[in-house]
Structure formats: structure tokens, C-alpha cells
Design an enzyme around this catalytic site. Structure first.
Site, PDB file in Angstrom:
ATOM      1  CD  GLU A 293      -2.726  -1.557  -0.042  1.00 29.48           C
ATOM      2  OE1 GLU A 293      -3.082  -0.363  -0.566  1.00 29.48           O
ATOM      3  OE2 GLU A 293      -3.083  -2.330  -0.440  1.00 29.48           O
ATOM      4  CB  CYS A 327      -1.282   7.177   2.616  1.00 26.47           C
ATOM      5  SG  CYS A 327      -2.493   6.096   3.816  1.00 26.47           S
TER       6      CYS A 327
HETATM    7  P1  NAD Z   1       9.300   4.897   2.697  1.00 27.62           P
HETATM    8  O1  NAD Z   1       8.817   4.320   1.522  1.00 27.62           O
HETATM    9  O2  NAD Z   1      10.499   5.858   2.781  1.00 27.62           O
HETATM   10  O3  NAD Z   1       9.703   3.750   3.873  1.00 27.62           O
HETATM   11  C1  NAD Z   1       9.127   2.863   4.184  1.00 27.62           C
HETATM   12  C2  NAD Z   1       9.710   1.675   4.848  1.00 27.62           C
HETATM   13  O4  NAD Z   1      10.436   1.181   3.538  1.00 27.62           O
HETATM   14  C3  NAD Z   1      10.609   1.844   5.932  1.00 27.62           C
HETATM   15  O5  NAD Z   1      10.571   1.083   6.963  1.00 27.62           O
HETATM   16  C4  NAD Z   1      12.066   2.064   5.109  1.00 27.62           C
HETATM   17  O6  NAD Z   1      13.002   1.855   5.971  1.00 27.62           O
HETATM   18  C5  NAD Z   1      11.928   1.081   4.155  1.00 27.62           C
HETATM   19  N1  NAD Z   1      12.576   1.128   2.775  1.00 27.62           N
HETATM   20  C6  NAD Z   1      13.147   2.341   2.315  1.00 27.62           C
HETATM   21  N2  NAD Z   1      13.979   2.095   1.175  1.00 27.62           N
HETATM   22  C7  NAD Z   1      13.931   0.737   1.213  1.00 27.62           C
HETATM   23  C8  NAD Z   1      14.595  -0.314   0.340  1.00 27.62           C
HETATM   24  N3  NAD Z   1      15.458   0.126  -0.840  1.00 27.62           N
HETATM   25  N4  NAD Z   1      14.714  -1.805   0.531  1.00 27.62           N
HETATM   26  C9  NAD Z   1      13.732  -2.065   1.691  1.00 27.62           C
HETATM   27  N5  NAD Z   1      13.213  -1.067   2.424  1.00 27.62           N
HETATM   28  C10 NAD Z   1      12.968  -0.079   2.140  1.00 27.62           C
HETATM   29  O7  NAD Z   1       7.872   5.393   3.224  1.00 27.62           O
HETATM   30  P2  NAD Z   1       7.758   6.244   4.610  1.00 27.62           P
HETATM   31  O8  NAD Z   1       8.365   7.669   4.360  1.00 27.62           O
HETATM   32  O9  NAD Z   1       7.966   5.535   5.815  1.00 27.62           O
HETATM   33  O10 NAD Z   1       5.967   6.515   4.541  1.00 27.62           O
HETATM   34  C11 NAD Z   1       5.398   7.421   3.749  1.00 27.62           C
HETATM   35  C12 NAD Z   1       4.981   6.797   2.566  1.00 27.62           C
HETATM   36  O11 NAD Z   1       3.772   5.809   2.855  1.00 27.62           O
HETATM   37  C13 NAD Z   1       3.982   7.933   1.920  1.00 27.62           C
HETATM   38  O12 NAD Z   1       4.309   7.810   0.467  1.00 27.62           O
HETATM   39  C14 NAD Z   1       2.547   7.228   2.090  1.00 27.62           C
HETATM   40  O13 NAD Z   1       1.322   7.776   1.305  1.00 27.62           O
HETATM   41  C15 NAD Z   1       2.630   5.931   2.209  1.00 27.62           C
HETATM   42  N6  NAD Z   1       1.656   5.010   3.111  1.00 27.62           N
HETATM   43  C16 NAD Z   1       0.474   4.652   2.452  1.00 27.62           C
HETATM   44  C17 NAD Z   1      -0.212   4.002   3.212  1.00 27.62           C
HETATM   45  C18 NAD Z   1      -1.510   3.189   2.570  1.00 27.62           C
HETATM   46  O14 NAD Z   1      -2.202   2.400   3.073  1.00 27.62           O
HETATM   47  N7  NAD Z   1      -1.740   3.237   1.175  1.00 27.62           N
HETATM   48  C19 NAD Z   1      -0.487   4.024   4.611  1.00 27.62           C
HETATM   49  C20 NAD Z   1       0.602   4.904   5.354  1.00 27.62           C
HETATM   50  C21 NAD Z   1       1.741   5.350   4.528  1.00 27.62           C
END
Ligand code: NAD
Length: 544
Positions: A293, A327
């Protein structure tokens, strides 16, 4: 245990109000003081091992009081991730073959503990570490996570109950096996409930998990892990590694035993994860399940018949609660000129008066954005927008990081509906407004559908009922959660199953039976009680 068990009926956890003088407010304030006086060591949880990772040190601070250190952790190394995968693999057989009710009891117990003695601790950790107000922490860290744990148990029971027909002389059964291998849960900073649900939903279905929380959510993730252990989660079922995702990507995501990825976060990261899996497809034992998501650029579309007061409230709550870091936050609004004339002055004045500050002061409506990176990105974006001739800033406050990473609620108006401000997810308290001629509503509905690559949430405001249905038909794929006369945020487990498609993810709707099905690999067993003993069929008989 011999019995076809029923599970307790699931209902939504009521949110507490935290009124001045209430017992819950007194308890929460005490917990905020207790948690913020110490700097906490935030170890990994691998089997029974509780050690800090072996990599770089990281410090966690309070975003609204950025000089106050909250805790420290270390990045997981390749060796740390290898031990987490090994612990998950070792625990898989025992956990996956336990009767469902034994697994379910752990999560029902976790829900009960969170509803009671652990509520203040997880709420306070979420407020301090992620800069959520008491209300935002309560509806996330307490209510939504309790709901996930309770509803998942009820929905899982329903999934297991779904069994095939059997014709006379046979018995057909479906065994909802866990996936073969381990599941990797990778979670975002912005919701403690999502961070808690992503590892535990697959675990409920019998999987074992390697969980990597976001660094900035680590205090609440640490409390969640301790709560799960207190609830009876056996060692090795959920293994938490901390910090940078680099080693996780290199070791866990390329391991032949990777059975699935349960992700919530940005679209960019999910695309990267999907490509990593595609690149290693030949090496996996099975096809890993990918559930993700991701982001949104959520709309609020108003018709000339909309109620201006309801629209104003929805815009303020939808765009600015939790600093626009949901989000589902509203990022773009489409308002007819006749309505805008009534709305603009009030909307801007109310937005400029929103109390923003330290979330420990419960009179604030907003806290700070999550970290320095987010602040620098958003402040830079505002500076560019301020000098962009295609945009006009309507609100008056500007970002300020002296004490904390504060980005005030900000509204820009543009006459160019294709401007990037209507397209790209900003993940901050910034709302773009397009004012249209009243008679252009039908064109604007199509514009809303085609402007942004996302398909997460959206709202339509109209007093004329038929308008809502007509707009919903055009906007069929524009949002996985569509609201009529309500803000586009605040989905409740069991009531508005949440998720979107297009660039917003796989839309598997966490907290539903369909979502739990992604974490099992059904096996069908047919048993024949009196097997045939002659290969010949009756039609082969010769006449006479
Ligand atoms: P992010 O993608 O920066 O990080 C999310 C997770 O992924 C973190 O634990 C991070 O360490 C990990 N990560 C980052 N790069 C990685 C890689 N190369 N390999 C493996 N893991 C990796 O997101 P964020 O800033 O924590 O969250 C915000 C984003 O999440 C926004 O885009 C928001 O819209 C989205 N979000 C979506 C929902 C939904 O239900 N659709 C809910 C909450 C947040």
C-alpha cells in the site's frame, strides 16, 4: 483442544476523549513525562535475542522538540538479518502447525492488553516519536491496532470456514497452509497501527516474519514488540531488525525462502522492492506474494450544491491533521467559483489560526513533520512555490525549524490544474486549490480522474444526491476509498476497508478476509471412502 471454536465477535474500539481532568488524560501525561525523561536503547528482537544491531548508530529525537533525544538504535547488518531469517525459519514449523485458536489467542490477548494497561505507553511513544496529537495517537496506536488484531481474528476464522462441497462417498477439505518460507514486513513511519498489523496479519495465518520498521517509528515499534511478547507471541514468530534497510534488501529479499513482502510506504520504495523480487525470481523457491500500500494525491471535489461549512471542515481536517502525513490526506481541492466566494476568507483565516506546536501541549491541533529530511524537502518546496508565478499562497505562515520541524498548514491556489502541485504526493500540510466555473463541473470530474497517477482516496461534496452517483461513476478507478460529503481520511477497520490501486498499491485492503487470503497457500485434500476397483465405466458395457 477438541472443538469447533467460535471467536469473540469483533467491534471497533471506542476512542477516548482526553478531556481536561479526565483519568485517561492524567495517565497519558504521566506516561509522556516518563518516556521523555530517558533516552531509550532500541534493540532488535531476533528469536529470544535482544541486542542492538551491529551497524551505524542512529539517534531518535522528538520531531516537535528536535533537541530532545528519545532513543538510539543501530542499523541491522547482513549478519543480523541472516540471524533474523534463521530464527523465522526455525520457528516456522511449530507456529504454522499450531491450531488456529492458539495463534488467535495471542492477538486477542495483545488487543486486550493494548485496550488496557499498554494503551498509554503505545500512545505516548507514538506522540513523542512521530509527533502525533493525543487524538491522532489514540485513533492510530490504540483504536486501529486493537481493531486490526480483533477483526483479523474474526475474519481469519471466516476464511478457514470457507470449505468446498463434497459429493457422496467423498470428503473435500481445504487446508489453509501458511506460505512456505518467511514473510518480510516493511513498515512506514506514519501509522503505529500499520506497523503493528503488517507483521502480525501474516503471523496470525501461521507465517513467521522478519519485520523492519521505519527508523523514525522505532520507539513505538519497540513498544509494540514488547507488547506482543507480553501477549504470548513465541520467540522467532516476528523478528524485528532495525535501522537502514540496506542489509535487509541484500540478504532477506534475495533469500530463496522469501515467501512474501508485506509493505506500506512510498510508491518509489515499493517499485524498487518489486524490481528486486523480479531480478531474483529464478532463485526463489516459490513466487513471493507482494502486497504493498503506497502513496496518494487525494482529492476533494465540491459541486456548487455543496455545504460550505462541511467542505471547510473536511478540507482542514483532511489536509492538515497529522501534518498532512497520512497517505489519505487531501492534497488537491476543486471548488466552484460561487462556493469559493463564500469559503475562501473563512478557510484561510481558520487555517492560519490552527494551533501548531509541541504535541505534549494538548491544545495543539498539529505537531511537527517527521524529520529533518521531510522538513528540508517541504520547506524547499514552499520556497519554490512562493516564487512560482503559477501559484498564489493564501495562508501566511512559513516553515520554522528552530525548536522542531514545523511546517504550518499552507494553501496555494492555482489556475493551472495540471500544475505539479495537483499531481505529486507532497506528504506534508500543503493543499492545492483549483477554482472552476460553476458550469464546468462535468469537465472537472474528468480532470480529477486524469490528473494524478494515484488512486487512493477522494471526496465528493454535493447537496444534490444524483451528483454524487454520477461523479462516482466517472471516478470509479480514481480512488479505492471514496467519500460522499466527508473528508478523505479516517478509514475505520471493519467499516471502510482501506487501500487504493493505480500507483497507490495492490489494493488488498488490510483488515479484511481477502487480505488474509494473501498470506495462505490453500491445499485441497480429496478423500474417497470407497474407491473404484474397476477402471471400466458403465457406458462401456456392450448391449445384450
Ligand atoms: P518509505 O517508502 O520511505 O519507507 C517505508 C519503509 O520502507 C521504511 O521502513 C523504510 O526503511 C523502508 N525502505 C526504504 N527503502 C527501502 C529499500 N530500498 N529496501 C527495503 N526497504 C526500504 O515511506 P515512509 O516515508 O515511511 O512512509 C510514507 C509513505 O507511505 C507515503 O508515500 C504514504 O502515502 C505511504 N503510506 C501509504 C499507506 C497506505 O495504506 N496506502 C499508509 C501509510 C503510508
Amino acid at each position: 483442544m477438541n472443538g469447533i471454536v467460535h471467536v469473540p465477535p469483533a467491534g471497533n474500539e471506542p476512542a477516548l476523549d482526553y478531556l481536561p481532568g479526565s483519568p485517561e488524560r492524567t495517565r497519558l501525561e504521566a506516561e509522556l513525562r516518563r518516556l521523555s525523561t530517558d533516552s531509550h536503547d532500541l534493540p532488535m528482537a531476533i528469536g529470544t535475542e535482544r541486542t542492538l544491531g551491529g551497524g551505524e548508530w542512529r539517534t531518535i529525537v522528538q520531531p516537535h522538540d528536535r533537541h530532545a533525544t528519545l532513543g538510539r538504535l543501530r542499523d541491522a547488518t547482513a549478519g543480523d538479518v541472516e540471524r533474523a531469517v534463521a530464527a523465522a525459519t526455525e520457528a516456522a514449523h511449530d507456529w504454522g502447525t499450531r491450531p488456529f485458536e492458539e495463534r488467535a489467542a495471542v492477538f486477542l490477548n495483545a488487543a486486550a492488553l493494548l485496550a488496557g494497561p499498554w494503551r498509554d505507553r503505545l500512545n505516548a511513544a507514538t506522540m513523542l516519536g512521530q509527533s502525533k496529537t493525543a487524538h491522532q495517537a489514540e485513533i492510530d496506536a490504540a483504536c486501529e491496532l486493537i481493531d486490526f488484531w480483533r477483526f483479523n481474528v474474526a475474519f481469519a476464522r471466516r476464511v478457514l470456514d470457507e470449505q468446498p462441497l463434497s459429493s457422496p462417498g467423498t470428503w473435500n477439505r481445504v487446508d489453509y497452509r501458511p506460505l512456505e518460507g518467511f514473510v518480510c514486513a516493511i513498515t512506514p513511519f506514519n501509522f503505529t497501527s500499520i506497523a503493528g498489523n503488517l507483521p502480525t496479519a501474516p503471523a496470525l495465518m501461521g507465517n513467521t516474519v522478519v519485520w523492519k520498521p521505519s527508523t523514525t517509528q522505532q520507539l513505538a515499534a519497540h513498544v509494540t514488540m514488547e507488547l506482543l511478547v507480553a501477549a504470548g507471541l513465541p520467540p522467532g514468530v516476528v523478528n524485528m531488525v532495525t535501522g537502514s534497510p540496506e542489509a535487509l534488501g541484500r540478504v532477506a529479499l534475495t533469500d530463496p525462502r522469501l515467501a512474501g513482502i508485506h509493505f506500506t510506504g512510498s510508491t518509489t520504495t515499493f517499485r524498487h522492492l518489486w524490481k528486486t523480487v523480479a531480478d531474483h525470481l529464478d532463485g526463489y523457491r516459490s513466487f513471493p506474494r507482494l502486497v504493498g500500500e503506497t502513496g496518494g494525491k487525494n482529492f476533494v471535489l465540491a459541486h456548487p450544491s455543496a455545504d460550505p461549512a462541511a467542505l471547510r471542515t473536511a478540507l482542514i481536517r483532511g489536509a492538515f491533521e497529522y501534518q498532512g502525513q497520512k497517505c489519505s490526506a487531501a492534497g488537491r481541492a476543486y471548488v466552484p467559483a460561487s462556493l469559493w466566494r463564500d469559503l475562501e476568507a473563512d478557510l484561510v483565516a481558520e487555517t492560519d489560526a490552527i494551533p501548531v506546536g509541541d504535541v505534549r501541549d494538548l491544545s495543539n491541533f498539529m505537531g511537527a513533520v517527521i524529520d529533518e529530511t521531510a522538513f528540508t524537502r517541504l520547506a524547499g518546496m514552499c520556497a519554490r512555490a512562493d516564487s512560482d508565478p503559477a501559484l498564489r499562497r493564501l495562508t501566511s505562515r512559513v516553515p520554522d525549524d528552530r525548536d522542531g520541524w514545523f511546517v504550518p498548514p499552507t494553501i496555494y491556489r492555482s489556475d493551472d490544474p495540471a500544475h505539479d502541485l495537483f499531481v505529486t504526493e507532497l506528504f506534508g500540510p500543503i493543499l492545492a486549490v483549483f477554482v472552476y466555473d460553476d458550469d464546468a463541473f462535468d469537465d472537472v470530474v474528468r480532470l480529477v480522474d486524469s490528473t494524478s497517477p494515484y488512486g487512493l482516496t477522494g471526496s465528493v461534496f454535493a447537496g444534490e444526491r444524483a451528483v454524487l452517483d454520477a461523479a462516482a461513476r466517472v471516478l470509479r478507478h480514481a480512488a479505492g476509498n471514496l467519500y460522499f460529503n466527508d473528508k478523505p481520511t479516517g478509514a475505520v477497520v471493519g467499516q471502510q476497508p482501506f487501500g487504493g490501486s493505480r500507483a497507490s498499491g495492490t489494493n488488498d485492503k488490510a483488515g479484511t478476509p481477502g487480505h488474509l487470503l494473501r498470506w495462505v497457500s490453500p491445499r485441497t485434500i480429496k478423500e474417497t471412502f470407497a474407491p473404484p476397483t474397476d477402471y471400466r465405466y458403465p457406458f462401456m458395457a456392450t448391449e445384450g
